[in-house]
Motif scaffolding. Structure first.
Motif, mmCIF file in Angstrom:
data_model
loop_
_atom_site.group_PDB
_atom_site.id
_atom_site.type_symbol
_atom_site.label_atom_id
_atom_site.label_comp_id
_atom_site.label_asym_id
_atom_site.label_seq_id
_atom_site.Cartn_x
_atom_site.Cartn_y
_atom_site.Cartn_z
ATOM 1 N N PRO A 194 59.948 79.163 42.991
ATOM 2 C CA PRO A 194 60.260 78.463 41.745
ATOM 3 C C PRO A 194 60.547 76.981 41.977
ATOM 4 C CG PRO A 194 61.426 80.552 41.861
ATOM 5 C CD PRO A 194 60.815 80.334 43.216
ATOM 6 N N ALA A 195 60.024 76.141 41.091
ATOM 7 C CA ALA A 195 60.203 74.697 41.215
ATOM 8 C C ALA A 195 61.560 74.317 40.632
ATOM 9 C CB ALA A 195 59.086 73.962 40.497
ATOM 10 N N ARG A 196 62.586 74.278 41.476
ATOM 11 C CA ARG A 196 63.943 73.984 41.006
ATOM 12 C C ARG A 196 64.390 72.569 41.339
ATOM 13 N NH1 ARG A 196 64.638 79.278 43.272
ATOM 14 N NH2 ARG A 196 65.463 78.324 45.150
ATOM 15 N N LEU A 197 63.776 71.972 42.369
ATOM 16 C CA LEU A 197 64.232 70.670 42.844
ATOM 17 C C LEU A 197 63.060 69.721 43.046
ATOM 18 C CD1 LEU A 197 66.741 71.926 45.591
ATOM 19 C CD2 LEU A 197 67.325 71.123 43.295
ATOM 20 N N GLY A 198 63.387 68.453 43.178
ATOM 21 C CA GLY A 198 62.393 67.457 43.532
ATOM 22 C C GLY A 198 61.380 67.198 42.433
ATOM 23 N N ALA A 226 60.017 69.977 40.125
ATOM 24 C CA ALA A 226 60.795 70.314 38.931
ATOM 25 C C ALA A 226 60.837 69.160 37.936
ATOM 26 C CB ALA A 226 62.211 70.711 39.332
ATOM 27 N N ALA A 227 60.927 67.935 38.444
ATOM 28 C CA ALA A 227 61.128 66.777 37.573
ATOM 29 C C ALA A 227 59.896 66.444 36.741
ATOM 30 C CB ALA A 227 61.526 65.570 38.412
ATOM 31 N N ILE A 228 58.710 66.541 37.329
ATOM 32 C CA ILE A 228 57.502 66.149 36.601
ATOM 33 C C ILE A 228 57.231 67.063 35.406
ATOM 34 C CG2 ILE A 228 54.982 65.980 36.785
ATOM 35 C CD1 ILE A 228 55.390 64.717 39.540
ATOM 36 N N PRO A 229 57.259 68.394 35.574
ATOM 37 C CA PRO A 229 57.052 69.236 34.382
ATOM 38 C C PRO A 229 58.110 69.005 33.302
ATOM 39 C CG PRO A 229 56.771 70.528 36.374
ATOM 40 C CD PRO A 229 57.336 69.204 36.801
ATOM 41 N N LYS A 230 59.345 68.738 33.720
ATOM 42 C CA LYS A 230 60.411 68.492 32.751
ATOM 43 C C LYS A 230 60.165 67.200 31.980
ATOM 44 C CE LYS A 230 65.438 68.092 32.364
ATOM 45 N NZ LYS A 230 66.734 68.100 33.119
ATOM 46 N N VAL A 234 43.632 56.746 44.100
ATOM 47 C CA VAL A 234 44.359 58.024 44.150
ATOM 48 C C VAL A 234 45.248 58.146 42.917
ATOM 49 C CG1 VAL A 234 45.833 59.533 45.506
ATOM 50 C CG2 VAL A 234 44.383 57.851 46.659
ATOM 51 N N PRO A 235 44.743 58.722 41.845
ATOM 52 C CA PRO A 235 45.581 58.961 40.669
ATOM 53 C C PRO A 235 46.352 60.261 40.819
ATOM 54 C CG PRO A 235 43.376 59.730 40.220
ATOM 55 C CD PRO A 235 43.348 59.173 41.633
ATOM 56 N N LEU A 236 47.272 60.482 39.905
ATOM 57 C CA LEU A 236 47.899 61.791 39.742
ATOM 58 C C LEU A 236 47.603 62.241 38.318
ATOM 59 C CD1 LEU A 236 49.592 64.057 40.942
ATOM 60 C CD2 LEU A 236 51.646 62.896 40.106
ATOM 61 N N VAL A 237 46.881 63.348 38.191
ATOM 62 C CA VAL A 237 46.507 63.892 36.892
ATOM 63 C C VAL A 237 46.680 65.402 36.956
ATOM 64 C CG1 VAL A 237 44.727 64.095 35.127
ATOM 65 C CG2 VAL A 237 44.816 62.040 36.565
ATOM 66 N N LEU A 238 47.559 65.935 36.097
ATOM 67 C CA LEU A 238 47.892 67.353 36.116
ATOM 68 C C LEU A 238 47.545 67.998 34.783
ATOM 69 C CD1 LEU A 238 51.433 66.893 37.712
ATOM 70 C CD2 LEU A 238 49.326 67.508 38.924
ATOM 71 N N THR A 239 47.376 69.297 34.789
ATOM 72 C CA THR A 239 47.139 70.024 33.546
ATOM 73 C C THR A 239 48.475 70.298 32.859
ATOM 74 O OG1 THR A 239 47.074 72.066 34.842
ATOM 75 C CG2 THR A 239 44.979 71.060 34.304
ATOM 76 N N PRO A 240 48.471 70.579 31.556
ATOM 77 C CA PRO A 240 49.730 70.789 30.820
ATOM 78 C C PRO A 240 50.624 71.837 31.486
ATOM 79 C CG PRO A 240 47.915 70.604 29.283
ATOM 80 C CD PRO A 240 47.288 70.623 30.658
ATOM 81 N N GLY A 241 51.906 71.458 31.619
ATOM 82 C CA GLY A 241 52.855 72.315 32.301
ATOM 83 C C GLY A 241 52.894 72.112 33.796
ATOM 84 N N ALA A 242 51.955 71.327 34.306
ATOM 85 C CA ALA A 242 51.873 71.005 35.739
ATOM 86 C C ALA A 242 51.920 72.244 36.631
ATOM 87 C CB ALA A 242 52.981 70.035 36.129
ATOM 88 N N PRO A 243 51.078 73.265 36.368
ATOM 89 C CA PRO A 243 51.094 74.451 37.221
ATOM 90 C C PRO A 243 50.682 74.155 38.655
ATOM 91 C CG PRO A 243 49.176 74.471 35.790
ATOM 92 C CD PRO A 243 50.061 73.362 35.302
ATOM 93 N N GLU A 244 49.978 73.023 38.860
ATOM 94 C CA GLU A 244 49.569 72.651 40.217
ATOM 95 C C GLU A 244 50.765 72.448 41.139
ATOM 96 O OE1 GLU A 244 46.637 70.669 37.322
ATOM 97 O OE2 GLU A 244 48.776 71.108 37.406
ATOM 98 N N GLY A 247 42.158 66.545 42.720
ATOM 99 C CA GLY A 247 42.884 67.703 43.218
ATOM 100 C C GLY A 247 44.250 67.440 43.800
ATOM 101 N N ARG A 248 44.712 66.196 43.724
ATOM 102 C CA ARG A 248 46.032 65.895 44.295
ATOM 103 C C ARG A 248 47.127 66.561 43.476
ATOM 104 N NH1 ARG A 248 49.143 60.495 43.250
ATOM 105 N NH2 ARG A 248 51.001 60.816 44.522
ATOM 106 N N ALA A 249 48.100 67.148 44.165
ATOM 107 C CA ALA A 249 49.241 67.780 43.492
ATOM 108 C C ALA A 249 50.465 67.647 44.382
ATOM 109 C CB ALA A 249 48.953 69.243 43.180
ATOM 110 N N GLY A 250 51.144 66.516 44.279
ATOM 111 C CA GLY A 250 52.314 66.282 45.107
ATOM 112 C C GLY A 250 52.504 64.808 45.357
#
Length: 223
Positions: A79-83, A86-90, A63-73, A118-121
């Motif tokens: 709005p992603a303000r916490l947790g 918010a932290a991963i895109p930053k 189970v990897p975590l792989v996101l596209t640039p900006g982590a839109p997933e 497809g994992r996002a979280g």
């Protein structure tokens, strides 16, 4: 601590055995781990569990975590303000193509082993993860979890596995948190509410015992 039971419908689920955690050169999260002995022990324990699962034909699910640039997933409908949303895109971690998203050399999937998409979280089931589909197709009911971090993604997966009806076990010496206190909190106050814990040696011994039992059963059936 409970001992791993010898169940034929088990799977070893390895969460984020990627260079982000395990490579000091390319892993930013690697440098956040304060208890280095805990991390080193988790690598050793996971290697024992992985070798045992492969030797005895137990399904291994990566189970990897792989996101596209900006982590839109991770954007969600608010709005992603916490947790982590918010932290991963930053931080810019877990982005496809970055060396940190690659599997660590010792934990690369072998031919035939499943890799979750497809994992996002935090949970291994989160987002559009196909983990549940993979497990159901394999007929798996018992999950043995290892990975990073114990108090974040492993715990989240444990909780969701419980709520989805799986029997979940945490291989505690195949997991690591940032600190020993975080690791101990999960072991002492969380795991027993949602499953059980075991260790890598017990997991391996249970698989060996199960194989011996099946061998004896086959001999008796053929007698």
């Amino acid at each position: 601590m409970t001992h791993a039971s010898a169940r034929p419908n088990a799977a070893l689920v390895l969460i984020e055995f990627q260079r982000e955690w395990l490579d000091p050169e390319h892993g930013r999260l690697n440098h956040l781990v304060e208890d280095r002995d805990l991390l080193d022990a988790a690598v050793r324990g996971a290697a024992v569990a992985l070798a045992a699962a492969r030797a005895h034909g137990v399904p291994v699910v990566h189970v990897p975590l792989v996101l596209t640039p900006g982590a839109p997933e991770l954007a969600g409908w608010t709005p992603a303000r916490l947790g982590l949303r918010a932290a991963i895109p930053k931080a810019g971690t877990w982005i496809e193509g970055d060396p940190g998203t690659e599997f660590a050399a010792a934990f690369r999937p072998a031919p035939g082993e499943m890799v979750v998409r497809g994992r996002a979280g935090a949970s291994a089931f989160a987002g559009f993860s196909d983990l549940d589909l993979i497990l159901r197709r394999l007929g798996v009911t018992d999950l043995y979890l290892g990975g990073f971090a114990t108090h974040v993604c492993v715990e989240s997966t444990l909780r969701e596995a419980h709520d989805r009806g799986y029997t979940a076990h945490v291989i505690h010496d195949a997991c690591a948190a940032f600190t020993r206190a975080q690791q101990d909190h999960v072991r002492e106050h969380v795991i027993h509410h949602f499953g059980a814990e075991t260790d890598a040696a017990s997991f391996a011994a249970a698989l060996e015992a199960a194989q011996q039992f099946l061998a004896i059963d086959r001999l008796e059936a053929g007698a």
